[in-house]
Design a protein around this motif. Sequence first.
Motif, PDB file in Angstrom:
ATOM      1  N   MET A  11       0.869  -1.183   0.000  1.00 25.66           N
ATOM      2  CA  MET A  11       0.000   0.000   0.000  1.00 25.66           C
ATOM      3  C   MET A  11       0.903   1.229   0.000  1.00 25.66           C
ATOM      4  SD  MET A  11      -2.658   0.923   3.023  1.00 25.66           S
ATOM      5  CE  MET A  11      -4.287   1.545   2.658  1.00 25.66           C
ATOM      6  N   LEU A  12       0.880   1.983  -1.087  1.00 24.68           N
ATOM      7  CA  LEU A  12       1.793   3.119  -1.207  1.00 24.68           C
ATOM      8  C   LEU A  12       1.229   4.402  -0.604  1.00 24.68           C
ATOM      9  CD1 LEU A  12       3.396   2.630  -4.742  1.00 24.68           C
ATOM     10  CD2 LEU A  12       3.934   1.513  -2.567  1.00 24.68           C
ATOM     11  N   THR A  13      -0.092   4.548  -0.610  1.00 22.33           N
ATOM     12  CA  THR A  13      -0.673   5.796  -0.070  1.00 22.33           C
ATOM     13  C   THR A  13      -1.941   5.529   0.729  1.00 22.33           C
ATOM     14  OG1 THR A  13      -2.113   6.251  -1.971  1.00 22.33           O
ATOM     15  CG2 THR A  13       0.140   7.101  -2.099  1.00 22.33           C
ATOM     16  N   SER A  14      -2.261   6.496   1.598  1.00 19.07           N
ATOM     17  CA  SER A  14      -3.532   6.583   2.337  1.00 19.07           C
ATOM     18  C   SER A  14      -3.736   5.498   3.390  1.00 19.07           C
ATOM     19  CB  SER A  14      -4.736   6.607   1.383  1.00 19.07           C
ATOM     20  OG  SER A  14      -4.690   7.752   0.570  1.00 19.07           O
ATOM     21  N   GLU A  15      -2.630   4.941   3.930  1.00 21.90           N
ATOM     22  CA  GLU A  15      -2.797   3.977   5.029  1.00 21.90           C
ATOM     23  C   GLU A  15      -3.668   4.604   6.119  1.00 21.90           C
ATOM     24  OE1 GLU A  15       1.386   5.813   5.558  1.00 21.90           O
ATOM     25  OE2 GLU A  15       0.130   5.117   3.907  1.00 21.90           O
ATOM     26  N   TYR A  16      -4.419   3.787   6.807  1.00 19.53           N
ATOM     27  CA  TYR A  16      -5.420   4.182   7.811  1.00 19.53           C
ATOM     28  C   TYR A  16      -6.603   4.910   7.165  1.00 19.53           C
ATOM     29  CZ  TYR A  16      -1.801   3.079  11.246  1.00 19.53           C
ATOM     30  OH  TYR A  16      -0.836   2.444  11.985  1.00 19.53           O
ATOM     31  N   LEU A  23      -8.469   7.968  -1.303  1.00 15.61           N
ATOM     32  CA  LEU A  23      -8.018   7.246  -2.498  1.00 15.61           C
ATOM     33  C   LEU A  23      -6.676   6.576  -2.211  1.00 15.61           C
ATOM     34  CD1 LEU A  23      -8.749   6.762  -5.529  1.00 15.61           C
ATOM     35  CD2 LEU A  23      -7.303   8.745  -6.051  1.00 15.61           C
ATOM     36  N   VAL A  24      -6.612   5.271  -2.481  1.00 13.33           N
ATOM     37  CA  VAL A  24      -5.424   4.456  -2.194  1.00 13.33           C
ATOM     38  C   VAL A  24      -4.740   4.074  -3.502  1.00 13.33           C
ATOM     39  CG1 VAL A  24      -4.651   2.210  -1.298  1.00 13.33           C
ATOM     40  CG2 VAL A  24      -6.480   3.462  -0.135  1.00 13.33           C
ATOM     41  N   LEU A  25      -3.414   4.131  -3.509  1.00 17.65           N
ATOM     42  CA  LEU A  25      -2.623   3.512  -4.573  1.00 17.65           C
ATOM     43  C   LEU A  25      -1.931   2.295  -3.970  1.00 17.65           C
ATOM     44  CD1 LEU A  25      -1.235   3.334  -7.354  1.00 17.65           C
ATOM     45  CD2 LEU A  25       0.494   4.949  -6.498  1.00 17.65           C
ATOM     46  N   GLU A 211      -9.766  14.077   2.065  1.00 15.34           N
ATOM     47  CA  GLU A 211      -9.607  14.559   0.688  1.00 15.34           C
ATOM     48  C   GLU A 211      -8.150  14.924   0.391  1.00 15.34           C
ATOM     49  OE1 GLU A 211     -10.698  15.293  -3.136  1.00 15.34           O
ATOM     50  OE2 GLU A 211     -11.870  14.320  -1.570  1.00 15.34           O
ATOM     51  N   GLU A 212      -7.434  15.436   1.392  1.00 15.34           N
ATOM     52  CA  GLU A 212      -6.015  15.774   1.204  1.00 15.34           C
ATOM     53  C   GLU A 212      -5.203  14.537   0.812  1.00 15.34           C
ATOM     54  OE1 GLU A 212      -4.190  18.026   4.382  1.00 15.34           O
ATOM     55  OE2 GLU A 212      -5.995  19.241   4.621  1.00 15.34           O
ATOM     56  N   PHE A 213      -5.495  13.397   1.445  1.00 15.73           N
ATOM     57  CA  PHE A 213      -4.768  12.173   1.092  1.00 15.73           C
ATOM     58  C   PHE A 213      -5.149  11.687  -0.304  1.00 15.73           C
ATOM     59  CE2 PHE A 213      -4.147  12.139   5.680  1.00 15.73           C
ATOM     60  CZ  PHE A 213      -2.779  11.867   5.734  1.00 15.73           C
ATOM     61  N   LYS A 218      -3.476  11.270  -6.120  1.00 14.14           N
ATOM     62  CA  LYS A 218      -3.627  11.696  -7.528  1.00 14.14           C
ATOM     63  C   LYS A 218      -2.341  12.341  -8.048  1.00 14.14           C
ATOM     64  CE  LYS A 218      -8.606  12.452  -7.015  1.00 14.14           C
ATOM     65  NZ  LYS A 218      -9.641  13.466  -6.755  1.00 14.14           N
ATOM     66  N   LYS A 219      -1.715  13.152  -7.215  1.00 14.79           N
ATOM     67  CA  LYS A 219      -0.454  13.806  -7.626  1.00 14.79           C
ATOM     68  C   LYS A 219       0.660  12.791  -7.827  1.00 14.79           C
ATOM     69  CE  LYS A 219      -1.451  18.239  -5.385  1.00 14.79           C
ATOM     70  NZ  LYS A 219      -1.185  19.080  -4.184  1.00 14.79           N
ATOM     71  N   ILE A 220       0.695  11.782  -6.959  1.00 14.94           N
ATOM     72  CA  ILE A 220       1.725  10.744  -7.074  1.00 14.94           C
ATOM     73  C   ILE A 220       1.570   9.977  -8.386  1.00 14.94           C
ATOM     74  CG2 ILE A 220       2.342   8.461  -6.117  1.00 14.94           C
ATOM     75  CD1 ILE A 220       2.090   9.863  -3.307  1.00 14.94           C
ATOM     76  N   MET A 221       0.328   9.759  -8.800  1.00 10.18           N
ATOM     77  CA  MET A 221       0.085   9.063 -10.070  1.00 10.18           C
ATOM     78  C   MET A 221       0.644   9.839 -11.257  1.00 10.18           C
ATOM     79  SD  MET A 221      -1.290   6.099  -9.947  1.00 10.18           S
ATOM     80  CE  MET A 221      -1.725   5.960 -11.678  1.00 10.18           C
ATOM     81  N   LEU A 222       0.737  11.153 -11.109  1.00 10.87           N
ATOM     82  CA  LEU A 222       1.196  12.007 -12.213  1.00 10.87           C
ATOM     83  C   LEU A 222       2.691  12.311 -12.152  1.00 10.87           C
ATOM     84  CD1 LEU A 222      -1.787  14.547 -12.177  1.00 10.87           C
ATOM     85  CD2 LEU A 222      -1.427  12.658 -13.785  1.00 10.87           C
TER      86      LEU A 222
END
Length: 301
Positions: A11-16, A23-25, A211-213, A218-222
């Motif tokens: 899990m790269l983002t949004s743990e917890y 939104l999780v990547l 929403e911040e996470f 979304k930014k990490i995807m780009l």
Amino acid sequence: MNAIFSPGKLMLTSEYFAIDGALVLAVPTKLGQEFFFEEKEDERSLILWEAYHRNKLWLRAVIDYKNWQVLETNIPSSAEFIVKTLKNVQQLSNTKFKFNLTYHLKTNLQFPSDYGLGSSSTLMNNLAEWAEIDPFHLNAISLGGSGYDIAVAKEKSAVLFQSKPEIKYEKVNFNPSFKNELIFIHLNQKQDSREGINFYKSKKKSPELIEEFSNITKKIMLCSELEKFSELMMIHERKIADFLEISTVKEKIFSDCPSFVKSLGAWGGDFVMSAKFGDYKNYFWEKGFTTIFEWENIIDL
């Protein structure tokens, strides 16, 4: 025997915050869990369950599924969890455990169980695929959790996942140009993720923070540059640390590390992500962390 395979996950983002709909990547790992199955028409109504950890027998159980009784086992507590899960499979399935067959079911977890790569989620997805049932439903009634790990196991792909207002996810092509600069270090300090999740749930959080996470994901995807990716990972880590009012893993263990260090999943015990620098292997080895993977050795993309 026929076989099914589900990959593990990181899990790269949004743990917890995944629990509350951020939104999780998440990405699949090369290692996962195999599931082998054979059915015999012998009117005995038995399940012969064997669970292997890296090809070594760990759990064995003989279960009478007419009465859901464990007739033989070497680990009673683990056998009871299997009974609970297989009863859920029976409830959801139109065909499994209905017709007095004997089922020989065998699992093989390919990674060490303390890696935190999804020993439970890969099992749930394998069982659901075998029984032709919804893996998210099986996971919800057997284990709980957001379900992002089920999405990775099911799709065998990187996914963007949201648990609320209802589960939705999409397969994504996450292939950053700097992926070969990323490294994954196992901390070998297995944490009780449920304990961490309960602590998170006890704290009040705002829709704005969730929403911040999602926006960071979304930014990490780009991202096309490691520098920007590193900056976003550090912002992400800082936001969670401030919310939970605990130190980041970098502050606690790697304060002199010249690169970012990002926790993956429940904080504390499993993997962290960083980027290569100078003599990075010696740096981590000297701190006692000798299990280091490069992207191509652990991520299956």
